[in-house]
Design an enzyme around this catalytic site. Structure first.
Site, mmCIF file in Angstrom:
data_model
loop_
_atom_site.group_PDB
_atom_site.id
_atom_site.type_symbol
_atom_site.label_atom_id
_atom_site.label_comp_id
_atom_site.label_asym_id
_atom_site.label_seq_id
_atom_site.Cartn_x
_atom_site.Cartn_y
_atom_site.Cartn_z
ATOM 1 N N HIS A 293 -27.917 17.824 -18.317
ATOM 2 C CA HIS A 293 -28.788 17.482 -17.193
ATOM 3 C C HIS A 293 -30.132 18.164 -17.404
ATOM 4 C CE1 HIS A 293 -25.387 16.406 -14.137
ATOM 5 N NE2 HIS A 293 -25.784 15.357 -14.827
ATOM 6 N N HIS B 108 -30.858 10.106 -11.128
ATOM 7 C CA HIS B 108 -31.134 9.419 -12.390
ATOM 8 C C HIS B 108 -30.404 10.050 -13.577
ATOM 9 C CE1 HIS B 108 -33.995 12.773 -12.671
ATOM 10 N NE2 HIS B 108 -33.889 12.621 -13.982
ATOM 11 N N ARG C 299 -13.077 11.461 -16.666
ATOM 12 C CA ARG C 299 -11.912 10.565 -16.560
ATOM 13 C C ARG C 299 -11.500 10.054 -17.928
ATOM 14 N NH1 ARG C 299 -11.127 5.425 -16.599
ATOM 15 N NH2 ARG C 299 -13.312 4.866 -16.404
ATOM 16 N N GLY D 46 -30.032 9.327 -20.749
ATOM 17 C CA GLY D 46 -29.020 9.224 -19.702
ATOM 18 C C GLY D 46 -29.322 8.174 -18.649
ATOM 19 N N ASP E 258 -25.515 20.183 -14.201
ATOM 20 C CA ASP E 258 -26.095 20.985 -13.129
ATOM 21 C C ASP E 258 -25.330 20.645 -11.859
ATOM 22 O OD1 ASP E 258 -27.563 22.245 -11.216
ATOM 23 O OD2 ASP E 258 -29.437 21.204 -11.632
ATOM 24 N N ASP F 120 -23.865 10.732 -15.244
ATOM 25 C CA ASP F 120 -22.749 11.060 -14.367
ATOM 26 C C ASP F 120 -21.582 11.552 -15.205
ATOM 27 O OD1 ASP F 120 -20.883 11.280 -12.359
ATOM 28 O OD2 ASP F 120 -20.538 9.123 -12.208
ATOM 29 N N ASP G 132 -25.101 8.013 -21.530
ATOM 30 C CA ASP G 132 -23.789 8.595 -21.234
ATOM 31 C C ASP G 132 -22.701 7.531 -21.284
ATOM 32 O OD1 ASP G 132 -25.144 7.601 -18.901
ATOM 33 O OD2 ASP G 132 -23.634 8.565 -17.638
#
Length: 122
Positions: free
Chosen positions: A8, A87, A96, A55, A80, A90, A60
């Site tokens: 981040h 933006h 997951r 990102g 963070d 994630d 990502d």
């Protein structure tokens, strides 16, 4: 080993410092990163890094796709937890996927350092 590196915005300096400390370990592996993080790792640390999109543009998700295809062995995502912006990448989807596919994922420097020490002992 194929290692993805993501940070981040407020963790990019931490990622650079981390990569400098573990450059001798990291340089022996295939490194992947989201766009801005990869650019910084290449220009400041001198590591060869394959760069996905930034990102906010889906980098990502590109890493997640590689993970799902069995083409990623480890992820270091310095997130963070307090002030991440909408933006920014994630981490939830990557957590997951890493759990589903049994891929180690570090979300903080402590865990990332344990990973590097394990790789350095090989």
């Amino acid at each position: 080993m194929r290692i993805a590196l993501v940070a981040h915005d407020k963790k990019k300096d931490d990622m650079i410092d981390f990569a400098k400390r573990y450059k001798e370990v990291l340089k022996n592996h295939q490194l992947y990163a989201t766009g801005t993080t990869g650019k910084l790792l290449n220009e400041i640390v001198g590591l060869e890094v394959y760069r996905f999109l930034s990102g906010p543009l889906g980098g990502d998700q590109q890493i997640g796709a590689k993970l799902a295809e069995g083409k990623m062995d480890m992820i270091i995502f310095l997130r963070d937890p307090l002030t991440a912006q909408p933006h920014e990448p994630d981490v939830t989807a990557l957590i997951r996927l890493s759990d589903v596919h049994h891929i180690p994922l570090a979300t903080n420097l402590g865990t990332a350092e344990v990973f590097m020490k394990a790789l350095g002992d090989r």
